[in-house]
Design an enzyme around this catalytic site. Sequence first.
Site, PDB file in Angstrom:
ATOM      1  CG  ASP A   1      -2.082  -0.962   1.088  1.00  0.00           C
ATOM      2  OD1 ASP A   1      -2.273  -1.506  -0.013  1.00  0.00           O
ATOM      3  OD2 ASP A   1      -2.797  -1.168   2.081  1.00  0.00           O
TER       4      ASP A   1
ATOM      5  CD  GLU B   1      -1.112  -5.033 -10.134  1.00  0.00           C
ATOM      6  OE1 GLU B   1      -0.717  -6.046 -10.730  1.00  0.00           O
ATOM      7  OE2 GLU B   1      -2.030  -5.072  -9.288  1.00  0.00           O
TER       8      GLU B   1
END
Length: 444
Positions: free
Chosen positions: A325, A351
């Site tokens: 993260d 992503e």
Amino acid sequence: MQTLSVLLVEDEPGDAELIRYSLKFSGGQHTVEWVQSLGELRAQLDTAKAPFDVILLDLNLPDASGLETVSRCKAMAPDTPVVVLTGHDDMDFSLKTLEAGAQDYLIKNRLEADALLRAMRYAMERHQLEHRLQQSEELMMAAIEGGDLGVWEWNLKTNACHNSERVLKTCGFSTEDGDLPVSADEWMQRIHPDDMAAFNKALKQHLRGETKRYQNEFRFRHKQGHWIWLFASGHVVSWDREGHPERMVGIQQEITERKAMEQQLRDLAMHDPLTGLLNRRSFMNAMDREYGRVRRHKGYQAGVLMLDIDRFKHVNDTYGHAVGDDILKAFAHVIADHLRENDVFGRLGGEEFAILLPDTDLDGSGYVAEKVRTAIEAMRVEGAGQTIAITTSVGVDRLLAEDERPDGALARADAALYHAKQNGRNRVSHYDKDVKAATGTSTP
């Protein structure tokens, strides 16, 4: 990480098992109770020893389907956030599920552990804000009905304005102040310029007799210089012999906190909570607007970039999701610093990111893509006691007026991204120059 208590309402055992499997590998020891109909849902809610944190709701069940499923579920569990699981990849339909009472929705064929966990946490946060907003509005109405508000009186003939001590205190004044505004015009000069049009419109409509009551929300410059939000309501109580309005009275309340919560809800609806970037829905709205410009103005060009973090799964597996993260946030921050103010940057999921470059040709888009790639290659993130380096691959294409929808540009940029992945990663690939050359196809 907080352990979530999840109630899954899904009649397909295969889908239910997939969801339970995804939650198992989402980074937390979440508990999942599974039921297959709304009837079983009611029974589960009646016998549960503690409330559930979130409900995952399939729209099509043996005893309900479509939006009716959402409304009936919310009637049974009004205090529990709901994430709808739907097979409809249709934005309008998905928005209707939110209007029916759900806090978020997920497309079934895109279910991933991270996306599922993120949607549940987002739904809980949004539900909490909605509950607080509802409480705030109920308190405001109770205050109005009880009369515990600031009171104002305006003489329309002399323009004199008298305010109660509560009104003065809210605005930072006292009766002893030498600079205390006296006339209505002096008070109105402190209204934010962007709110004056709506303020004047509401006031004129009431003075012309078109509305029974004047009501308006506006920003007001506090005596100390900052802006506060005020709600004002009033009505004419006397007229002169010619029938012209003569005197108005009303109430006023500060609503700055409520406005802040409303803004938080809007931000949650439009932005990815982890990176702060536009979410998929908001990014596609921006794509629609830019696609309209491309179709209306001959010769106008807009570039589209698709990019993701190379081998991000390996990063997560090696360093953990918390570090993952942090990398996603750093990735978003570094790229945003290298874009223009009018460029549109969004996180589409996981992503996967996309950039829309208004008024930019293919050469310019390629330049931005290479600049972004280089910046990420130079980026370093500290995590798990190590300095971590990552790279990104970028696919480049443009919006075309011939496309039926703006999704075509994303699909071509995604194909270019895949080409970059297949040819070594950490590189920029163009649909026209690379993918077409490799496949022998032509741009639509």
